[in-house]
Scaffold this motif. Structure first.
Motif, PDB file in Angstrom:
ATOM      1  N   GLN A   5       0.825  -1.207   0.000  1.00 57.48           N
ATOM      2  CA  GLN A   5       0.000   0.000   0.000  1.00 57.48           C
ATOM      3  C   GLN A   5       0.861   1.260   0.000  1.00 57.48           C
ATOM      4  OE1 GLN A   5      -2.302  -1.207   3.491  1.00 57.48           O
ATOM      5  NE2 GLN A   5      -4.159  -1.025   2.262  1.00 57.48           N
ATOM      6  N   LYS A   6       2.018   1.202   0.729  1.00 57.39           N
ATOM      7  CA  LYS A   6       2.894   2.357   0.792  1.00 57.39           C
ATOM      8  C   LYS A   6       3.474   2.698  -0.579  1.00 57.39           C
ATOM      9  CE  LYS A   6       4.411   1.628   5.592  1.00 57.39           C
ATOM     10  NZ  LYS A   6       5.553   1.264   6.443  1.00 57.39           N
ATOM     11  N   ASN A   7       3.695   1.667  -1.406  1.00 56.44           N
ATOM     12  CA  ASN A   7       4.343   1.872  -2.693  1.00 56.44           C
ATOM     13  C   ASN A   7       3.374   2.200  -3.824  1.00 56.44           C
ATOM     14  OD1 ASN A   7       6.904   1.385  -1.644  1.00 56.44           O
ATOM     15  ND2 ASN A   7       6.723  -0.828  -1.888  1.00 56.44           N
ATOM     16  N   VAL A   8       2.067   2.159  -3.537  1.00 53.91           N
ATOM     17  CA  VAL A   8       1.086   2.464  -4.571  1.00 53.91           C
ATOM     18  C   VAL A   8       1.063   3.976  -4.810  1.00 53.91           C
ATOM     19  CG1 VAL A   8      -1.362   2.490  -5.135  1.00 53.91           C
ATOM     20  CG2 VAL A   8      -0.351   0.444  -4.126  1.00 53.91           C
ATOM     21  N   SER A   9       1.242   4.382  -6.066  1.00 44.85           N
ATOM     22  CA  SER A   9       1.240   5.810  -6.394  1.00 44.85           C
ATOM     23  C   SER A   9      -0.160   6.383  -6.217  1.00 44.85           C
ATOM     24  CB  SER A   9       1.692   6.013  -7.843  1.00 44.85           C
ATOM     25  OG  SER A   9       2.998   5.532  -8.017  1.00 44.85           O
ATOM     26  N   PRO A  10      -0.251   7.616  -5.697  1.00 44.83           N
ATOM     27  CA  PRO A  10      -1.570   8.216  -5.500  1.00 44.83           C
ATOM     28  C   PRO A  10      -2.282   8.454  -6.818  1.00 44.83           C
ATOM     29  CG  PRO A  10       0.160   9.854  -5.183  1.00 44.83           C
ATOM     30  CD  PRO A  10       0.847   8.512  -5.298  1.00 44.83           C
ATOM     31  N   VAL A  11      -3.598   8.303  -6.790  1.00 44.28           N
ATOM     32  CA  VAL A  11      -4.433   8.517  -7.966  1.00 44.28           C
ATOM     33  C   VAL A  11      -5.638   9.347  -7.547  1.00 44.28           C
ATOM     34  CG1 VAL A  11      -5.983   7.399  -9.603  1.00 44.28           C
ATOM     35  CG2 VAL A  11      -3.726   6.426  -9.195  1.00 44.28           C
ATOM     36  N   SER A 194     -10.936   4.566  -7.321  1.00 54.67           N
ATOM     37  CA  SER A 194     -11.498   3.224  -7.495  1.00 54.67           C
ATOM     38  C   SER A 194     -11.411   2.723  -8.930  1.00 54.67           C
ATOM     39  CB  SER A 194     -12.961   3.198  -7.032  1.00 54.67           C
ATOM     40  OG  SER A 194     -13.783   3.959  -7.912  1.00 54.67           O
ATOM     41  N   LEU A 195     -11.193   3.628  -9.889  1.00 52.11           N
ATOM     42  CA  LEU A 195     -11.145   3.237 -11.303  1.00 52.11           C
ATOM     43  C   LEU A 195      -9.725   3.187 -11.852  1.00 52.11           C
ATOM     44  CD1 LEU A 195     -14.220   5.238 -12.635  1.00 52.11           C
ATOM     45  CD2 LEU A 195     -14.069   2.775 -12.256  1.00 52.11           C
ATOM     46  N   GLU A 200      -4.436   1.044 -15.552  1.00 52.73           N
ATOM     47  CA  GLU A 200      -3.357   0.135 -15.176  1.00 52.73           C
ATOM     48  C   GLU A 200      -3.391  -1.159 -15.979  1.00 52.73           C
ATOM     49  OE1 GLU A 200      -2.271   1.419 -10.599  1.00 52.73           O
ATOM     50  OE2 GLU A 200      -3.811  -0.116 -10.924  1.00 52.73           O
ATOM     51  N   MET A 201      -4.582  -1.574 -16.458  1.00 55.74           N
ATOM     52  CA  MET A 201      -4.635  -2.812 -17.246  1.00 55.74           C
ATOM     53  C   MET A 201      -3.943  -2.636 -18.598  1.00 55.74           C
ATOM     54  SD  MET A 201      -8.609  -3.262 -18.484  1.00 55.74           S
ATOM     55  CE  MET A 201      -9.373  -2.194 -19.697  1.00 55.74           C
ATOM     56  N   TYR A 202      -3.763  -1.382 -19.035  1.00 51.93           N
ATOM     57  CA  TYR A 202      -3.002  -1.123 -20.254  1.00 51.93           C
ATOM     58  C   TYR A 202      -1.516  -0.950 -19.962  1.00 51.93           C
ATOM     59  CZ  TYR A 202      -7.596  -0.114 -22.283  1.00 51.93           C
ATOM     60  OH  TYR A 202      -8.895  -0.197 -22.708  1.00 51.93           O
ATOM     61  N   GLY A 203      -1.154  -1.035 -18.685  1.00 50.20           N
ATOM     62  CA  GLY A 203       0.237  -0.871 -18.300  1.00 50.20           C
ATOM     63  C   GLY A 203       0.637   0.561 -18.033  1.00 50.20           C
ATOM     64  N   ILE A 204      -0.338   1.468 -17.935  1.00 51.48           N
ATOM     65  CA  ILE A 204      -0.051   2.879 -17.692  1.00 51.48           C
ATOM     66  C   ILE A 204       0.258   3.082 -16.209  1.00 51.48           C
ATOM     67  CG2 ILE A 204      -0.995   5.224 -17.780  1.00 51.48           C
ATOM     68  CD1 ILE A 204      -2.687   4.270 -20.185  1.00 51.48           C
ATOM     69  N   THR A 227     -10.237  10.323 -20.914  1.00 55.50           N
ATOM     70  CA  THR A 227      -9.585  11.610 -20.679  1.00 55.50           C
ATOM     71  C   THR A 227      -9.550  11.947 -19.196  1.00 55.50           C
ATOM     72  OG1 THR A 227     -10.208  12.466 -22.853  1.00 55.50           O
ATOM     73  CG2 THR A 227      -9.689  14.088 -21.158  1.00 55.50           C
ATOM     74  N   THR A 228     -10.685  11.806 -18.530  1.00 56.25           N
ATOM     75  CA  THR A 228     -10.719  12.162 -17.109  1.00 56.25           C
ATOM     76  C   THR A 228      -9.950  11.156 -16.249  1.00 56.25           C
ATOM     77  OG1 THR A 228     -12.909  11.114 -16.940  1.00 56.25           O
ATOM     78  CG2 THR A 228     -12.843  13.489 -17.247  1.00 56.25           C
ATOM     79  N   LEU A 229      -9.951   9.879 -16.646  1.00 57.47           N
ATOM     80  CA  LEU A 229      -9.131   8.902 -15.919  1.00 57.47           C
ATOM     81  C   LEU A 229      -7.654   9.269 -16.022  1.00 57.47           C
ATOM     82  CD1 LEU A 229     -10.854   5.510 -16.822  1.00 57.47           C
ATOM     83  CD2 LEU A 229     -10.627   6.493 -14.541  1.00 57.47           C
ATOM     84  N   ALA A 230      -7.230   9.703 -17.199  1.00 52.31           N
ATOM     85  CA  ALA A 230      -5.842  10.118 -17.375  1.00 52.31           C
ATOM     86  C   ALA A 230      -5.518  11.311 -16.477  1.00 52.31           C
ATOM     87  CB  ALA A 230      -5.573  10.459 -18.836  1.00 52.31           C
ATOM     88  N   ILE A 231      -6.444  12.254 -16.368  1.00 47.76           N
ATOM     89  CA  ILE A 231      -6.244  13.405 -15.482  1.00 47.76           C
ATOM     90  C   ILE A 231      -6.079  12.943 -14.046  1.00 47.76           C
ATOM     91  CG2 ILE A 231      -7.374  15.461 -14.514  1.00 47.76           C
ATOM     92  CD1 ILE A 231      -8.635  15.903 -17.293  1.00 47.76           C
ATOM     93  N   HIS A 232      -6.850  11.949 -13.631  1.00 44.67           N
ATOM     94  CA  HIS A 232      -6.716  11.410 -12.269  1.00 44.67           C
ATOM     95  C   HIS A 232      -5.359  10.760 -12.042  1.00 44.67           C
ATOM     96  CE1 HIS A 232     -10.683  12.426 -10.985  1.00 44.67           C
ATOM     97  NE2 HIS A 232     -11.310  11.594 -11.803  1.00 44.67           N
ATOM     98  N   PHE A 233      -4.680  10.388 -13.123  1.00 48.39           N
ATOM     99  CA  PHE A 233      -3.327   9.824 -13.029  1.00 48.39           C
ATOM    100  C   PHE A 233      -2.258  10.921 -13.078  1.00 48.39           C
ATOM    101  CE2 PHE A 233      -2.826   5.052 -13.940  1.00 48.39           C
ATOM    102  CZ  PHE A 233      -4.012   4.734 -13.291  1.00 48.39           C
ATOM    103  N   GLY A 234      -2.682  12.169 -13.206  1.00 53.83           N
ATOM    104  CA  GLY A 234      -1.727  13.263 -13.314  1.00 53.83           C
ATOM    105  C   GLY A 234      -1.208  13.476 -14.716  1.00 53.83           C
TER     106      GLY A 234
END
Length: 528
Positions: A5-11, A194-195, A200-204, A227-234
């Protein structure tokens, strides 16, 4: 908290934006741009505006807008305000917009100034109050969004509840149906995170955000969601408005785009470029090219993989249910597949008795995404008919091979897909039947090399008109075309009309639509 959990990047936009305030957040075709910090502030201002306007959790806002910075801002504001966000195709005409306003119980409408005239008429028809009509730009009878938020705070609002998209899709009555998911008390940050599995299933990797090119209209589910999912990834977003293959390649080179989402029609147009044009731009930054929304010709896909490399990913799904995805490598070893279920997606292929069919056997495709449960707004009968146990179907049929890959065989739902946009025949037929000389009509999708399908109408004329001269029939064809243009968005109008003496129907009057459609597809190397 364990090490994993500590190593999971924030989304989640509101989690990642404060640490990326000076990074480009979004830029649109007009040249307007915002940093992540500026986006954060403006989204919060719009959220406060919604509260000042009296919007409550579960209320609906409707948006008719181009791919603009503020379109995304409004969407993300709704997603932290517990609202339903209803995007409407900006090619829609007044009766179509009015219907969605009424059916979705729209409380507030936001539109581009380009569409203010039609939105004003639809708003008047359903009595949307003047103080709940907001425009991106300036237009009579609307409040300017920029002026409306000028005095609003930039701080996070309190009681931040995750909102939902209320997307309208084709329905059996010929009218679009709202696909609604319940708004729960999940906070906006948790809802966004949550999404994370979708990208991540595409390896992003959210720890290495890049730049995404949005090439399709964001009134469409795929364009908006990814588009909005990508924004949530920064991820920084570059939005196109009027797409051309030349401009796409130019922007990839200019902004070092590493991810994008397209529909097969765009592949076709890209492949039509001369070799000199293809080679004129550096597209080596690309790492993920995701396509879906419509069937893709195997030969077209193979050519794109040869050109761009094994970076092309395909998804299959719908507004209603989860989906499948496939990498270039897996597709090349299983040509024609639309992939395997995503990480939280359940897939079953069932027969007419709702029993699972053996591998390699064609049946109805049912899926479920996690604990997701949707309903067709105001249509419990359609909702019930679409479900079997905890799964749902949109009417597609297909089979699964020995390796678990799904293949599509066709669509039982009769939906026509033109360039990734769904069109339901009954809606078009209802308009054509409004012409006084039309006795019967059948609308189907027929092959189109560029768009996948195009709308075809077989029409039976009344009485004496059947034997009319070609001149008279030409005039009738023109009248029917104009009727469609007046009442339907342009992409729904038939590109071909054929007059026939009769249509194939059984003794009970049921239309054998397949008999009209199939002859057009016999020479095609696909069934959808």
């Amino acid at each position: 908290m364990d090490d994993l959990q500590k190593n999971v990047s924030p989304v989640g936009f509101w989690v990642v934006a404060p640490s990326r305030r000076d990074r480009l957040g979004i830029i649109d075709a007009t040249g307007e741009s915002l940093t992540f910090g500026e986006m954060y502030d403006r989204i919060n201002q719009v959220s406060h505006l919604f509260r000042r306007k009296g919007m409550k959790v579960g209320d609906t806002i409707a948006v008719i807008a181009r791919n603009r910075v503020d379109t995304i801002v409004v969407h993300l504001a709704a997603m932290q305000s517990g609202l339903y966000y209803t995007p409407i195709n900006y090619h829609s005409v007044v009766p179509e917009i009015e219907y969605i306003f009424k059916d979705s119980e729209t409380s507030l409408v936001i539109c581009d100034q380009d569409f203010a005239a039609v939105v004003r008429q639809a708003s008047d028809a359903v009595n949307i109050p003047a103080d709940r009509r907001i425009v991106l730009g300036v237009a009579d009878g609307f409040e300017s969004l920029r002026e409306a938020i000028a005095g609003e705070p930039t701080s996070l609002p309190t009681d931040r509840i995750g909102g939902q998209i209320l997307q309208y899709t084709s329905g059996t009555t010929g009218r679009p149906k709202g696909v609604r998911r319940k708004i729960t008390n999940v906070d906006a940050d948790t809802a966004a995170a949550s999404l994370r599995w979708v990208l991540e299933m595409y390896g992003i990797d959210p720890s290495k955000p890049g730049t995404m090119l949005t090439t399709t209209p964001i009134y469409h589910t795929a364009g908006l969601n990814l588009t909005t999912l990508a924004i949530h990834f920064g991820v920084s977003i570059v939005m196109m408005d009027r797409w051309t293959p030349e401009l796409m390649l130019e922007l990839i080179e200019q902004y070092k785009i590493n991810m994008t989402v397209v529909v097969p029609t765009q592949f076709v147009r890209l492949l039509k470029l001369e070799q000199e044009a293809r080679n004129s731009r550096d597209i080596s930054s690309l790492e993920w090219v995701v396509h879906g929304a419509a069937p893709c010709s195997p030969e077209i896909k193979r050519q794109m993989i040869e050109w761009w490399g094994p970076i092309i990913f395909e998804y299959y799904g719908s507004t209603e249910v989860g989906g499948t995805f496939v990498t270039s490598a897996d597709w090349l070893s299983h040509p024609g597949t639309v992939g395997k279920p995503g990480p939280v997606t359940k897939l079953r292929v069932l027969n007419e008795l709702d029993a699972e069919v053996p591998t390699g056997t064609v049946g109805r495709i049912f899926m479920r995404q996690g604990d997701d449960q949707i309903e067709y707004l105001h249509d419990p009968e359609k909702t019930l008919k679409s479900r079997v146990r905890d799964m749902m179907t949109v009417g597609d049929i297909g089979w699964v091979d020995d390796d678990g890959f799904l293949y599509l065989a066709g669509r039982t739902s009769e939906v026509i897909i033109v360039g990734g946009v769904n069109i339901y025949p009954a809606e078009v037929e209802n308009v054509i039947l409004g012409h006084g000389s039309v006795a019967d009509v059948c609308v189907v999708g027929v092959p189109n090399e560029e768009y996948g399908e195009e709308v075809f109408a077989a029409i039976v004329l009344r009485g004496s008109d059947q034997g009319a001269s070609e001149t008279v029939k030409g005039k009738l064809r023109e009248e029917i075309e104009n009727l469609c243009f007046d009442q339907l968005a342009k992409f729904k109008c038939p590109r071909r009309i054929e007059f026939r003496s009769d249509l194939p129907r059984d003794p009970n009057g049921k239309l054998y639509r397949k008999k009209v459609r199939d002859p057009f597809w016999e020479s095609a190397q696909r069934s959808i």
